[in-house]
Design a protein around this motif. Sequence first.
Motif, PDB file in Angstrom:
ATOM      1  N   LEU A  26       0.779  -1.780   0.040  1.00 35.29           N
ATOM      2  CA  LEU A  26      -0.065   0.020  -0.377  1.00 35.29           C
ATOM      3  C   LEU A  26       0.582   1.327  -0.174  1.00 35.29           C
ATOM      4  O   LEU A  26       0.426   2.595  -0.239  1.00 35.29           O
ATOM      5  CB  LEU A  26      -0.549  -0.035   1.447  1.00 35.29           C
ATOM      6  N   GLY A  27       1.901   1.179   0.572  1.00 36.01           N
ATOM      7  CA  GLY A  27       2.835   2.390   0.305  1.00 36.01           C
ATOM      8  C   GLY A  27       3.530   2.602  -0.316  1.00 36.01           C
ATOM      9  O   GLY A  27       3.337   2.195  -2.219  1.00 36.01           O
ATOM     10  N   ASP A  28       5.149   2.553  -0.561  1.00 36.65           N
ATOM     11  CA  ASP A  28       6.224   3.064  -1.622  1.00 36.65           C
ATOM     12  C   ASP A  28       6.914   1.930  -1.358  1.00 36.65           C
ATOM     13  O   ASP A  28       7.582   1.125  -0.184  1.00 36.65           O
ATOM     14  CB  ASP A  28       7.019   4.723  -0.983  1.00 36.65           C
ATOM     15  N   ILE A  29       7.671   1.573  -2.629  1.00 35.23           N
ATOM     16  CA  ILE A  29       8.437   0.861  -2.256  1.00 35.23           C
ATOM     17  C   ILE A  29       9.202   1.410  -3.454  1.00 35.23           C
ATOM     18  O   ILE A  29       9.469   1.904  -4.548  1.00 35.23           O
ATOM     19  CB  ILE A  29       7.917  -0.129  -4.125  1.00 35.23           C
ATOM     20  N   ILE A  30      11.104   0.814  -2.686  1.00 38.45           N
ATOM     21  CA  ILE A  30      12.682   1.741  -2.816  1.00 38.45           C
ATOM     22  C   ILE A  30      13.454   0.518  -3.308  1.00 38.45           C
ATOM     23  O   ILE A  30      13.255  -0.349  -1.868  1.00 38.45           O
ATOM     24  CB  ILE A  30      12.869   2.388  -1.843  1.00 38.45           C
ATOM     25  N   ALA A  31      13.792   0.360  -3.722  1.00 33.24           N
ATOM     26  CA  ALA A  31      14.749  -0.607  -4.333  1.00 33.24           C
ATOM     27  C   ALA A  31      16.379   0.152  -4.790  1.00 33.24           C
ATOM     28  O   ALA A  31      16.153   0.916  -5.939  1.00 33.24           O
ATOM     29  CB  ALA A  31      14.207  -1.606  -4.840  1.00 33.24           C
ATOM     30  N   ALA A  32      16.974  -0.466  -4.077  1.00 27.29           N
ATOM     31  CA  ALA A  32      18.179   0.881  -4.074  1.00 27.29           C
ATOM     32  C   ALA A  32      19.482  -0.524  -5.385  1.00 27.29           C
ATOM     33  O   ALA A  32      20.203   0.224  -5.550  1.00 27.29           O
ATOM     34  CB  ALA A  32      19.283   1.216  -2.899  1.00 27.29           C
ATOM     35  N   GLY A  33      19.011  -1.290  -5.578  1.00 25.79           N
ATOM     36  CA  GLY A  33      19.455  -2.079  -5.991  1.00 25.79           C
ATOM     37  C   GLY A  33      19.789  -1.155  -8.020  1.00 25.79           C
ATOM     38  O   GLY A  33      18.988  -1.259  -8.519  1.00 25.79           O
ATOM     39  N   THR A  34      20.886  -1.753  -8.516  1.00 27.63           N
ATOM     40  CA  THR A  34      21.223  -1.438 -10.084  1.00 27.63           C
ATOM     41  C   THR A  34      20.749  -2.569 -10.612  1.00 27.63           C
ATOM     42  O   THR A  34      20.367  -2.738 -12.088  1.00 27.63           O
ATOM     43  CB  THR A  34      22.483  -1.650 -10.269  1.00 27.63           C
ATOM     44  N   GLY A  35      20.320  -4.138 -10.555  1.00 31.62           N
ATOM     45  CA  GLY A  35      19.640  -5.374 -11.139  1.00 31.62           C
ATOM     46  C   GLY A  35      18.131  -4.598 -11.089  1.00 31.62           C
ATOM     47  O   GLY A  35      17.523  -3.458 -10.901  1.00 31.62           O
ATOM     48  N   ALA A  50     -10.310   5.079  -3.854  1.00 31.04           N
ATOM     49  CA  ALA A  50     -10.733   7.227  -4.814  1.00 31.04           C
ATOM     50  C   ALA A  50     -10.244   8.223  -4.006  1.00 31.04           C
ATOM     51  O   ALA A  50     -10.619   8.276  -3.244  1.00 31.04           O
ATOM     52  CB  ALA A  50     -12.128   6.870  -5.579  1.00 31.04           C
ATOM     53  N   GLY A  51      -9.365   8.402  -4.603  1.00 33.64           N
ATOM     54  CA  GLY A  51      -9.030   9.859  -4.734  1.00 33.64           C
ATOM     55  C   GLY A  51      -7.307  10.085  -3.463  1.00 33.64           C
ATOM     56  O   GLY A  51      -6.831  10.795  -3.577  1.00 33.64           O
ATOM     57  N   SER A  52      -7.772   8.572  -3.106  1.00 31.58           N
ATOM     58  CA  SER A  52      -6.217   8.941  -2.320  1.00 31.58           C
ATOM     59  C   SER A  52      -4.604   8.773  -3.377  1.00 31.58           C
ATOM     60  O   SER A  52      -4.758   8.758  -4.557  1.00 31.58           O
ATOM     61  CB  SER A  52      -5.605   6.719  -1.401  1.00 31.58           C
ATOM     62  N   PRO A  53      -3.802  10.029  -2.325  1.00 34.13           N
ATOM     63  CA  PRO A  53      -1.839   9.821  -3.218  1.00 34.13           C
ATOM     64  C   PRO A  53      -1.814   8.898  -3.368  1.00 34.13           C
ATOM     65  O   PRO A  53      -1.659   7.501  -3.149  1.00 34.13           O
ATOM     66  CB  PRO A  53      -1.542  10.495  -1.697  1.00 34.13           C
ATOM     67  N   ARG A  54      -0.662   9.153  -4.462  1.00 34.45           N
ATOM     68  CA  ARG A  54      -0.169   8.330  -5.183  1.00 34.45           C
ATOM     69  C   ARG A  54       0.834   7.463  -4.563  1.00 34.45           C
ATOM     70  O   ARG A  54       1.466   8.479  -4.003  1.00 34.45           O
ATOM     71  CB  ARG A  54       0.180   8.463  -6.737  1.00 34.45           C
ATOM     72  N   SER A  55       1.483   6.106  -4.561  1.00 33.65           N
ATOM     73  CA  SER A  55       2.162   5.679  -4.027  1.00 33.65           C
ATOM     74  C   SER A  55       3.617   6.048  -5.295  1.00 33.65           C
ATOM     75  O   SER A  55       3.514   6.657  -6.474  1.00 33.65           O
ATOM     76  CB  SER A  55       2.285   4.631  -3.684  1.00 33.65           C
ATOM     77  N   VAL A  56       5.141   6.010  -4.421  1.00 36.22           N
ATOM     78  CA  VAL A  56       6.395   5.244  -5.097  1.00 36.22           C
ATOM     79  C   VAL A  56       6.949   4.224  -5.843  1.00 36.22           C
ATOM     80  O   VAL A  56       7.197   3.872  -4.574  1.00 36.22           O
ATOM     81  CB  VAL A  56       6.742   6.975  -4.790  1.00 36.22           C
ATOM     82  N   VAL A  57       6.823   4.062  -6.911  1.00 33.35           N
ATOM     83  CA  VAL A  57       8.127   3.521  -7.131  1.00 33.35           C
ATOM     84  C   VAL A  57       9.420   3.944  -8.152  1.00 33.35           C
ATOM     85  O   VAL A  57       9.466   4.766  -8.340  1.00 33.35           O
ATOM     86  CB  VAL A  57       7.486   2.491  -7.711  1.00 33.35           C
ATOM     87  N   ARG A  58      10.282   3.702  -6.157  1.00 32.37           N
ATOM     88  CA  ARG A  58      11.676   4.267  -7.176  1.00 32.37           C
ATOM     89  C   ARG A  58      13.098   3.329  -7.325  1.00 32.37           C
ATOM     90  O   ARG A  58      12.939   2.628  -6.761  1.00 32.37           O
ATOM     91  CB  ARG A  58      11.989   5.823  -6.305  1.00 32.37           C
ATOM     92  N   THR A  59      13.566   3.365  -8.132  1.00 34.91           N
ATOM     93  CA  THR A  59      14.812   2.017  -8.266  1.00 34.91           C
ATOM     94  C   THR A  59      15.648   2.720  -8.910  1.00 34.91           C
ATOM     95  O   THR A  59      15.929   3.623  -9.833  1.00 34.91           O
ATOM     96  CB  THR A  59      14.392   0.796  -9.174  1.00 34.91           C
ATOM     97  N   GLY A  60      16.585   1.924  -8.440  1.00 37.49           N
ATOM     98  CA  GLY A  60      18.748   1.852  -8.901  1.00 37.49           C
ATOM     99  C   GLY A  60      18.830   1.337 -10.099  1.00 37.49           C
ATOM    100  O   GLY A  60      19.760   1.790 -10.410  1.00 37.49           O
ATOM    101  N   GLY A  61      17.590   0.785 -10.981  1.00 34.99           N
ATOM    102  CA  GLY A  61      17.800  -0.570 -12.335  1.00 34.99           C
ATOM    103  C   GLY A  61      16.731  -0.069 -12.250  1.00 34.99           C
ATOM    104  O   GLY A  61      15.335   0.454 -11.930  1.00 34.99           O
ATOM    105  N   PRO A  62      16.420  -1.207 -13.955  1.00 36.03           N
ATOM    106  CA  PRO A  62      15.508  -0.867 -14.236  1.00 36.03           C
ATOM    107  C   PRO A  62      14.166  -1.972 -12.959  1.00 36.03           C
ATOM    108  O   PRO A  62      14.007  -2.563 -12.223  1.00 36.03           O
ATOM    109  CB  PRO A  62      15.486  -2.498 -15.980  1.00 36.03           C
TER     110      PRO A  62
END
Length: 539
Positions: free
Chosen positions: A214-223, A236-248
Motif C-alpha cells: 500500500l505504501g512506497d517501494i524503494i529498491a536501491a539495487g542496480t539489478g 478513490a482519490g488517495s495519493p499515489r504511492s512511489v516506486v523508485r529503483t536504482g535499476g530497471p
Amino acid sequence: MLVTPTRRCPDDGGSALISVLIVSLVLGLLAVTLSAAVVNTTRSTVGVRGTLQSQGAADAGLAAAVAAARSGDVCATTVPAGTLSTGTYAATVACNPARTEATLTSTGTAGGSSTRVQAVYTLVAETTEVKDPSLTPVGLVLYEGSTMGQVTLLANGNNEPQVVSVKGPFGCRLGIPGNLIVGGDVTSSDGCNVTGDIYAAGNITFAGGETTVLGDIIAAGTGTTKLNSAIGSATAGSPRSVVRTGGPVDFAFGSARIHADVFANGGVRVPRVIDGSVTLPRSITPDVTSSGRIDGGVINTDVTPPAPPALPGWYDYKYAATDWPGAVVVTLRKVTANATDTCEYYNQHTGWDVKGTYVGGSNRGWKDLANYTGTVVIDARACDLLTSNAGGNPAPMLKASNVVFLAKKFDTTGLTMTSATGASPKVYFITEDTTADAKPSCPAGVDATNFNTNGANLVGVKSLIYTPCRLSVSGGGVLLGSLYTNGFDSGGQITIKGELMSLPGMTPPDGGYGGTPVVVNTGEYTLGAVVSRRDVAAP
C-alpha cells in the motif's frame, strides 16, 4: 576789516528732511524684508526637520515590521506601535488572499509631518517532512538473512510492527502492518502484503502469490526489480504511492493496480496500467505492451538512484548489574540439590521446596515469579538451558516491573505469562553477546538456534527476545513485544503484536525509518525577496 556773511538758500532745511525720511524708509523696508526672510527661513528649517524625522520614524517602523514578520508566521504578524526620541511610527503587515505577497506599511510622524513607506515581499510557504503517523515504528530486527512465514503480525494500539533485516536477503511470506526495511534483496513467492513501505538496499523480486504494497517501494539495487504486486491504495482519490529503483523495473502481467508514480534508473516494462507517471533516463523509452498503459505520461530526465536505507548495526549486549538498579538477583547453580537457586528448580519436575516438603507440580521456579515485585534478574547462565518444558505449564501472574532472564538457551514450551491487576511488567529474555564487534556472535555457532517459543503465550506481558543466535518457532505461540535476533526460522504459526521494547543503552530497534517522508505545507509563511519599496501618500 571787511567780512562777507555766508549766504543761505531759502530751502536748505526742507531738502535735508526729505533725505532723512527717504533713508529711514529704505531702512524700514529692509528691516521688514529681513524679518520676513528670517521667519520664512525658520519655518522652512522646522518643516524640513519634521519631514526628515518622520521619514526616519517610518523607516524604523518598516524595520520593526520586517523583524516581526521574520520571527514567526508572516500573515499573523502584528507590529506594536513605536516611539522614538524624534517621532513615532505605526506599522502593519498584510498578506494577499493568494498568499503570494506580503505588504509591509509604516507611517512615521514627527513635528507635525507624516511619511508613509511601503515594501512588498514575496511569500515563501513553510514546509516540513512528515511520515505517516499511523506507522509508529516497532521493531522486529533480524540481522542475517531470514524468511518469515507462518507469522501473523498485528498492530497493538497505535503501534505498527516494522520488520528490519539488517543484512538481508529477506523472504517475505507474511502480512506486515508497518514497513519492511532490508539491507539486501527482498523476495516473495507466496503472499507478501505490506501496509507501509518496502525499502531495500538491493533488488525486489515478487514472482508468485498475491502480494500488495500500500505504501512506497524503494529498491536501491542496480539489478532488475520485478513486481507482480498491487501497488498503492485502492481508495478513490488517495495519493499515489512511489516506486523508485536504482535499476530497471519490470511490472509483471496481471490486472493488479499500480496506483503509483514510477522513477527508474533504467528501463521500465509496462504490461499493466500505471495510473501515474513514469520517469526514466533521457535515452530510454518504456516498453509498453498491448495490455499496458501509462496514464500520467512519460518523463525523460536525469534520474537520481535511491540511496540504500541507513540501518542500525548490531547492538552487543553484555549484562551489567548497573543496568538494572535495585534488582533482586537470583543466580541459579548447575547442581543437584533441594534448593530454589538451582537450574533443576526451574527446568525439571522437582515437586519439592527448599525444606524438603513435597509441594507437587513442576517448573516451580517459573511459578515463583509471581511473588516478586520491582525488578528481578534470573541469572541462568550457568545452566545448559532455561526451560519451562517439564509438564508444569507454568502461568505466573507477574507483579514485578521488570523480569530479566539470562541464559545460554531458552525453551518456553507451555509457558503463559500475564500481568497482575495494576501491574505493567516487562519481560526480557536475553542471551548475551559478549563479543563487542557490532555483529551477532552466537556461542553455539553462526546458524544455531537457541530460542524456541513452541506455543508460549506471552501476550499478557510486554517482552523482548534478544539473542545473537536464531529464533525458532516450532509450535506457534503469541508474543506482545519486539524481537532482536540473528535470524528467524519458521516452523509453526506464531502471532506477534508489536510493542516497542529495547535493552538499556540500545537504540530502539525501529531501523530509523517510519515511512517515506512527504513534504507538506505547514500553513505558515516566511518573507522572501523584496519586490518593491517606495514612499506613498501619507494619510
